[in-house]
Structures are given as structure tokens and as C-alpha cells.
Design a protein around this motif. Sequence first.
Motif, PDB file in Angstrom:
ATOM      1  N   ARG A 226       9.582   6.877 -10.828  1.00  0.00           N
ATOM      2  CA  ARG A 226      10.894   6.533 -10.237  1.00  0.00           C
ATOM      3  C   ARG A 226      10.741   5.728  -8.957  1.00  0.00           C
ATOM      4  N   ALA A 227       9.839   6.176  -8.109  1.00  0.00           N
ATOM      5  CA  ALA A 227       9.616   5.437  -6.851  1.00  0.00           C
ATOM      6  C   ALA A 227       9.094   4.032  -7.170  1.00  0.00           C
ATOM      7  N   GLY A 228       8.278   3.955  -8.214  1.00  0.00           N
ATOM      8  CA  GLY A 228       7.713   2.667  -8.606  1.00  0.00           C
ATOM      9  C   GLY A 228       8.785   1.719  -9.112  1.00  0.00           C
TER      10      GLY A 228
ATOM     11  N   TYR B 185       9.718   2.202   5.098  1.00  0.00           N
ATOM     12  CA  TYR B 185       9.842   3.506   4.447  1.00  0.00           C
ATOM     13  C   TYR B 185       9.301   3.460   3.017  1.00  0.00           C
ATOM     14  N   HIS B 186       8.771   4.594   2.581  1.00  0.00           N
ATOM     15  CA  HIS B 186       8.255   4.715   1.221  1.00  0.00           C
ATOM     16  C   HIS B 186       9.432   4.799   0.241  1.00  0.00           C
ATOM     17  N   PRO B 187       9.310   4.176  -0.944  1.00  0.00           N
ATOM     18  CA  PRO B 187      10.409   4.262  -1.924  1.00  0.00           C
ATOM     19  C   PRO B 187      10.801   5.704  -2.267  1.00  0.00           C
TER      20      PRO B 187
ATOM     21  N   LEU C 232      -1.428  -1.121  -4.508  1.00  0.00           N
ATOM     22  CA  LEU C 232      -2.481  -0.090  -4.533  1.00  0.00           C
ATOM     23  C   LEU C 232      -2.071   1.083  -3.656  1.00  0.00           C
ATOM     24  N   ASN C 233      -2.880   2.106  -3.652  1.00  0.00           N
ATOM     25  CA  ASN C 233      -2.603   3.313  -2.875  1.00  0.00           C
ATOM     26  C   ASN C 233      -3.764   3.627  -1.951  1.00  0.00           C
ATOM     27  N   VAL C 234      -3.465   4.424  -0.923  1.00  0.00           N
ATOM     28  CA  VAL C 234      -4.532   4.922  -0.044  1.00  0.00           C
ATOM     29  C   VAL C 234      -5.478   5.804  -0.853  1.00  0.00           C
TER      30      VAL C 234
ATOM     31  N   VAL D  73      -1.740   3.423 -13.585  1.00  0.00           N
ATOM     32  CA  VAL D  73      -1.188   2.234 -12.906  1.00  0.00           C
ATOM     33  C   VAL D  73      -0.328   2.718 -11.729  1.00  0.00           C
ATOM     34  N   PRO D  74      -0.475   2.099 -10.546  1.00  0.00           N
ATOM     35  CA  PRO D  74       0.308   2.574  -9.407  1.00  0.00           C
ATOM     36  C   PRO D  74       1.798   2.228  -9.525  1.00  0.00           C
ATOM     37  N   PHE D  75       2.617   3.077  -8.960  1.00  0.00           N
ATOM     38  CA  PHE D  75       4.058   2.833  -8.840  1.00  0.00           C
ATOM     39  C   PHE D  75       4.717   2.478 -10.175  1.00  0.00           C
ATOM     40  N   VAL D  76       4.629   3.411 -11.108  1.00  0.00           N
ATOM     41  CA  VAL D  76       5.328   3.217 -12.390  1.00  0.00           C
ATOM     42  C   VAL D  76       6.395   4.292 -12.632  1.00  0.00           C
TER      43      VAL D  76
ATOM     44  N   ILE E  20       0.853  -1.205   0.000  1.00  0.00           N
ATOM     45  CA  ILE E  20       0.000   0.000   0.000  1.00  0.00           C
ATOM     46  C   ILE E  20       0.879   1.243   0.000  1.00  0.00           C
ATOM     47  N   GLY E  21       0.717   2.056  -1.049  1.00  0.00           N
ATOM     48  CA  GLY E  21       1.426   3.334  -1.117  1.00  0.00           C
ATOM     49  C   GLY E  21       0.508   4.466  -0.693  1.00  0.00           C
ATOM     50  N   GLU E  22       0.957   5.677  -1.018  1.00  0.00           N
ATOM     51  CA  GLU E  22       0.244   6.870  -0.535  1.00  0.00           C
ATOM     52  C   GLU E  22      -0.815   7.347  -1.542  1.00  0.00           C
ATOM     53  N   ALA E  23      -0.343   7.757  -2.698  1.00  0.00           N
ATOM     54  CA  ALA E  23      -1.247   8.309  -3.719  1.00  0.00           C
ATOM     55  C   ALA E  23      -0.495   8.326  -5.044  1.00  0.00           C
ATOM     56  N   PRO E  24      -1.214   8.325  -6.149  1.00  0.00           N
ATOM     57  CA  PRO E  24      -0.534   8.370  -7.445  1.00  0.00           C
ATOM     58  C   PRO E  24       0.260   9.666  -7.606  1.00  0.00           C
ATOM     59  N   GLY E  25       1.375   9.562  -8.317  1.00  0.00           N
ATOM     60  CA  GLY E  25       2.127  10.749  -8.713  1.00  0.00           C
ATOM     61  C   GLY E  25       1.805  11.065 -10.171  1.00  0.00           C
ATOM     62  N   ALA E  26       2.649  11.909 -10.774  1.00  0.00           N
ATOM     63  CA  ALA E  26       2.366  12.360 -12.144  1.00  0.00           C
ATOM     64  C   ALA E  26       2.351  11.190 -13.136  1.00  0.00           C
ATOM     65  N   ASP E  27       3.333  10.277 -13.024  1.00  0.00           N
ATOM     66  CA  ASP E  27       3.396   9.157 -13.987  1.00  0.00           C
ATOM     67  C   ASP E  27       2.203   8.222 -13.832  1.00  0.00           C
ATOM     68  N   GLU E  28       1.846   7.989 -12.583  1.00  0.00           N
ATOM     69  CA  GLU E  28       0.722   7.078 -12.316  1.00  0.00           C
ATOM     70  C   GLU E  28      -0.587   7.691 -12.816  1.00  0.00           C
ATOM     71  N   ASP E  29      -0.707   9.008 -12.622  1.00  0.00           N
ATOM     72  CA  ASP E  29      -1.896   9.733 -13.077  1.00  0.00           C
ATOM     73  C   ASP E  29      -2.020   9.648 -14.603  1.00  0.00           C
TER      74      ASP E  29
HETATM   75  N1  URA Z   1       3.955   7.000  -4.707  1.00  0.00           N
HETATM   76  C1  URA Z   1       2.896   6.348  -4.205  1.00  0.00           C
HETATM   77  O1  URA Z   1       2.656   6.357  -3.011  1.00  0.00           O
HETATM   78  N2  URA Z   1       2.129   5.685  -5.040  1.00  0.00           N
HETATM   79  C2  URA Z   1       2.342   5.617  -6.338  1.00  0.00           C
HETATM   80  O2  URA Z   1       1.569   4.966  -7.037  1.00  0.00           O
HETATM   81  C3  URA Z   1       3.467   6.302  -6.833  1.00  0.00           C
HETATM   82  C4  URA Z   1       4.268   6.982  -6.014  1.00  0.00           C
END
Ligand code: URA
Length: 288
Positions: A161-163, A257-259, A183-185, A156-159, A143-152
Motif C-alpha cells: 500500500r505504501a508502495g 515523510y514516509h508514504p 531501495l531501502n536502508v 521488490v521494494p515499495f509494492v 530511500i525507504g526504511e525496510a521491506p514490509g510483508a508484500d515486499e518480502d
Molecule cells: N516501506 C518501506 O520503507 N519500504 C518498502 O519497501 C515498503 C514499505
Amino acid sequence: MSRKTPRQVNLRRAVVQTLESLESAGVKQIDRKLAAKLTTPAAKRGESAKAATARPAPPRASTAPPSASRAAPPAPAAPATPAPRREKDISWSGAALPLAKRVDALAVVQTEVAACRQCKELASTRTQTVFGVGDPKARLVFIGEAPGADEDQQGVPFVGRAGQLLTKIIEACTLNRAEVYILNVLKCRPPGNRIPLPDEVENCRGYLERQLQIIRPEFICCLGAVASRSLLDLQLPMGKLRGNFYKYGDANVLCTYHPSYLLRNPAAKKDVWEDMKLLMQRMGVKLP
Ligand code: URA
């Protein structure tokens, strides 16, 4: 030809994503009941769907392929850790759903998410919602936090740099993205990647809880403070949270820790690796 409204575009995207996840789960034909569910008035309106949840399930299919890797020996008993307050609200009683029904139930939630407009700002700034990806029978959910620009952009979640770093972490655990669920919160990107607001987390909570109840993972890995606090309702700093297993429903939860934090603080990678080793040991996944 008439121009499509943003709502129609979003619905179309949700249907395409749903069909893709059905296809990747091996579903070749959709039955009428699922089609009907995907077009219910509640799904179309994007109502917070506490009502439409997974149906009561027949016993778990024993022929389903094992997920999140290798037939695992039974996990040793979890050490006693303070139970999160929210745990008592979460009931995973009853039998787990077989794969096809999970795919079906997730598709229903995904359609509702795509039409959700509860957070006015997020709904008007997002390109699309980002639901989640992976094996609906995964033993392990990240479980991550929320989509970033790439995910938006990609839905798709975590695609980003962090992904990519998360993918490396998963692979270092000898797993791959297709056998876990990610998935994300929040399902929408907060503008400028700001931290999710408490109201946004609350608005999205029902979707997260339903995803977890459908997948019913044995293990959950919370990435960062937002995921950890949101799931466990504990306000401890990550340095105190990590290293212990908590309970959510029937799942054993480990926080790390979050990526994105690791990208800013590479020295913390060794801590995450310690956490992953602990998690893999508990899951019965042998590391080389
Ligand atoms: N960070 C997140 O928490 N979620 C993502 O999908 C991408 C970056």
C-alpha cells in the motif's frame, strides 16, 4: 532429485533477480568476468563486502539514455545546509561507471545481499532479501526504511500500500518507477514490520553505501526518519529536516515523510507535495 537448502534457494533467487535486472537494462549477453564475480567465494559466503566494490571506471558513456526524465537545465546552487557528519567518509571521486558496469557492480552487491546472514533474526525470518529496483543511471534515488510483508514476498521494494502511494507520488512528479531507483536502508523485512534496530542498520549500511556509490544519483529523497537519520546522521525531527537540501557524496538530499505515515496521516500529503515540488524544481523537471 535432491532438495535445495534455503541458501541455495536464496542464491537462485538472487541470480534470477540479477538476470532480470540485466535484461531490463538491455543486457543480452553476460561476459565471463561478471559470471566469475557472481560466483566468487566472498559473494557465496555473503561477506560484508567492503572489499568487492565497483571497479575504477572509464569515462561516463555519453550515449547513455537520459534517466529520471527530461534533459534538465543545470540545477541552481544548493543553499548552504549543515553537512552531515558522514559526508566526509563518502568519496564519489573518480569517473562514474557506464551503464553496463553499473549493472554488473549492482549485480555483485545484490548477490552478496541475498546470501547475507549478518542479522541472525532477519536472515531466519525473511522470505527473501529486497535489493532495489530501477534505473542504475537514475538521477533520483528514493530511500525507504525496510521491506514490509508484500515486499518480502515479491522481492521488490515499495509494492504494498505504501508502495502504491509512492508510485502515485512519483507519477505526480511526471516521472515513473523505471526512471528512478528505489531501495531501502534494510534489505530484509523486520518481523512484524518493527523499526529497524541500530545494529541492523549498521550491518546493512555497507550495501546501501555501495548501491549509492554505483548509481551516484544527483538527487536522493529520504522517505521517513529511519532513511534520513541513517543517511545523514542527523537526529532532527522530520518537521525540521524537510524543506532543506543536504549533501551525501555529490548528491543533493531531500527528506520527506514516509508514504506509510501518509496512509495514517493524510493531512501530511500536502507537505510531501510541497517537498516534491521543491525537488522537481531543483532537478529541472517541469510540473504541469
Ligand atoms: N516501506 C518501506 O520503507 N519500504 C518498502 O519497501 C515498503 C514499505
